[in-house]
Design an enzyme around this catalytic site. Structure first.
Site, PDB file in Angstrom:
ATOM      1  N   GLU A 146      -9.436  -9.805   3.363  1.00 38.43           N
ATOM      2  CA  GLU A 146      -9.741  -8.414   2.980  1.00 38.43           C
ATOM      3  C   GLU A 146     -11.104  -8.311   2.282  1.00 38.43           C
ATOM      4  O   GLU A 146     -11.380  -9.017   1.298  1.00 38.43           O
ATOM      5  CB  GLU A 146      -8.626  -7.862   2.065  1.00 38.43           C
ATOM      6  CG  GLU A 146      -8.888  -6.409   1.672  1.00 38.43           C
ATOM      7  CD  GLU A 146      -7.674  -5.665   1.122  1.00 38.43           C
ATOM      8  OE1 GLU A 146      -6.549  -6.188   1.178  1.00 38.43           O
ATOM      9  OE2 GLU A 146      -7.868  -4.529   0.643  1.00 38.43           O
ATOM     10  N   SER A 166       0.844  -1.202   0.000  1.00 40.67           N
ATOM     11  CA  SER A 166       0.000   0.000   0.000  1.00 40.67           C
ATOM     12  C   SER A 166       0.880   1.254   0.000  1.00 40.67           C
ATOM     13  O   SER A 166       0.378   2.360  -0.208  1.00 40.67           O
ATOM     14  CB  SER A 166      -0.928   0.004   1.223  1.00 40.67           C
ATOM     15  OG  SER A 166      -0.203  -0.282   2.399  1.00 40.67           O
ATOM     16  N   GLU A 172      -0.253 -12.169  -1.659  1.00 34.56           N
ATOM     17  CA  GLU A 172      -1.658 -12.287  -2.033  1.00 34.56           C
ATOM     18  C   GLU A 172      -1.836 -13.654  -2.675  1.00 34.56           C
ATOM     19  O   GLU A 172      -1.127 -13.993  -3.622  1.00 34.56           O
ATOM     20  CB  GLU A 172      -2.048 -11.132  -2.959  1.00 34.56           C
ATOM     21  CG  GLU A 172      -1.917  -9.817  -2.233  1.00 34.56           C
ATOM     22  CD  GLU A 172      -2.365  -8.609  -3.044  1.00 34.56           C
ATOM     23  OE1 GLU A 172      -2.948  -8.776  -4.132  1.00 34.56           O
ATOM     24  OE2 GLU A 172      -2.123  -7.480  -2.568  1.00 34.56           O
TER      25      GLU A 172
HETATM   26  O1  KIV Z   1      -0.509  -3.417   1.446  1.00 33.01           O
HETATM   27  C1  KIV Z   1      -1.111  -3.426   2.524  1.00 33.01           C
HETATM   28  O2  KIV Z   1      -1.046  -2.462   3.309  1.00 33.01           O
HETATM   29  C2  KIV Z   1      -1.913  -4.594   2.838  1.00 33.01           C
HETATM   30  C3  KIV Z   1      -2.812  -4.529   4.025  1.00 33.01           C
HETATM   31  C4  KIV Z   1      -3.908  -3.574   3.812  1.00 33.01           C
HETATM   32  C5  KIV Z   1      -3.303  -5.872   4.438  1.00 33.01           C
HETATM   33  O3  KIV Z   1      -1.864  -5.558   2.142  1.00 33.01           O
END
Ligand code: KIV
Length: 255
Positions: free
Chosen positions: A172, A35, A105
């Site tokens: 998620e 993220s 993932e």
């Molecule tokens: O990339 C991320 O921050 C995540 C979380 C939201 C689980 O995969």
């Protein structure tokens, strides 16, 4: 913690200063999430984030971590092309960036990859439901597992990931009742984000929960502060002070 019924608190961090604050606050797991692509790099998705960028962020986060478990997110195309790539890249996070575990993932296609990484001695966190790296295939960011067949497949996938040796699984954006069912079906902890209160733990993106991310933010985010407002108003006051000559005052100057 799952066995003792103690909930697990997970937050993301992207630099040493924030990691230190979260670690001092007592968070259980710090995730260097891909993220970073959305909240730090300004991309519209996580797809452009590279292995080198994740290595950099994991290295700097590790300098702020004392007690929390440090998990590095494997970016798009760091594990998809082959199991060998996946093991080698997971190994880099541990060997060069002090990560203690990796997250990827995971659809059915990656159960063997999870097995191979954990076999190399690296704890693996799975991630099912809405998997942002598959945004193009999914056709957008939306609730997953609403259909009966899809929900059944998700439960089976969680079981397969546990059998492959994953130590926990992020759930998620799935219905709360499905998250409860998955959580009851496996012995490893589930960490929810948009998956309701029935998971063994919760994760949020730090910029979202601090109110640093611009609107719109997902429904599942609880904002614990409005840091965006604090930064904006502080910057405006500073600009006014500089322009009017109020700053620096004598207190901020040397004789
Ligand atoms: O990339 C991320 O921050 C995540 C979380 C939201 C689980 O995969």
């Amino acid at each position: 913690m799952k066995q003792e019924g103690r909930k697990i608190a997970v937050l993301t961090a992207y630099d040493a200063a924030m990691a230190r604050l979260l670690d001092d606050a007592g968070v259980d797991v710090i995730l260097v999430g891909d993220s970073v692509g959305n909240v730090i790099q300004g991309h519209p998705s996580t797809l452009p984030v590279t292995m080198d960028e994740m290595m950099y962020h994991t290295k700097i986060v590790s300098r702020g971590v004392r007690n929390a478990l440090l998990t590095a997110d494997m970016p798009f195309m760091s594990y998809q092309a082959s199991v060998e790539d996946a093991v080698r890249n997971a190994g880099r996070f541990v060997k060069e960036a002090c990560a203690e575990s990796v997250k990827l993932e995971t659809s059915e296609e990656y159960v063997d990859t999870v097995y191979a990484i954990q076999k190399a001695g690296i704890p693996v966190m799975g991630h099912i439901g809405l998997t942002p790296q598959s945004v193009l295939k999914m056709g957008g960011y939306r609730l997953q597992g609403r259909e009966e067949g899809e929900a059944r497949r998700m439960i089976d996938l969680a079981k397969s990931l546990e059998e492959a040796g994953a130590f926990s699984i992020v759930l998620e954006t799935i219905p709360s009742h499905l998250a409860v069912e998955i959580t009851k079906s496996i012995n490893i902890p589930t960490i929810g984000i948009g998956a309701g209160p029935g998971c063994d733990g919760q994760v949020l993106v730090i910029n979202d929960m601090l109110g640093l991310s611009p609107e719109p933010i997902p429904k599942f985010v609880k904002k614990y502060a409005n840091v965006r407002e604090i930064v904006e108003s502080s910057a405006k006051k500073y600009i006014d002070d500089v322009k009017s000559g109020k700053f620096p005052a004598r207190d901020h100057s040397y004789d």
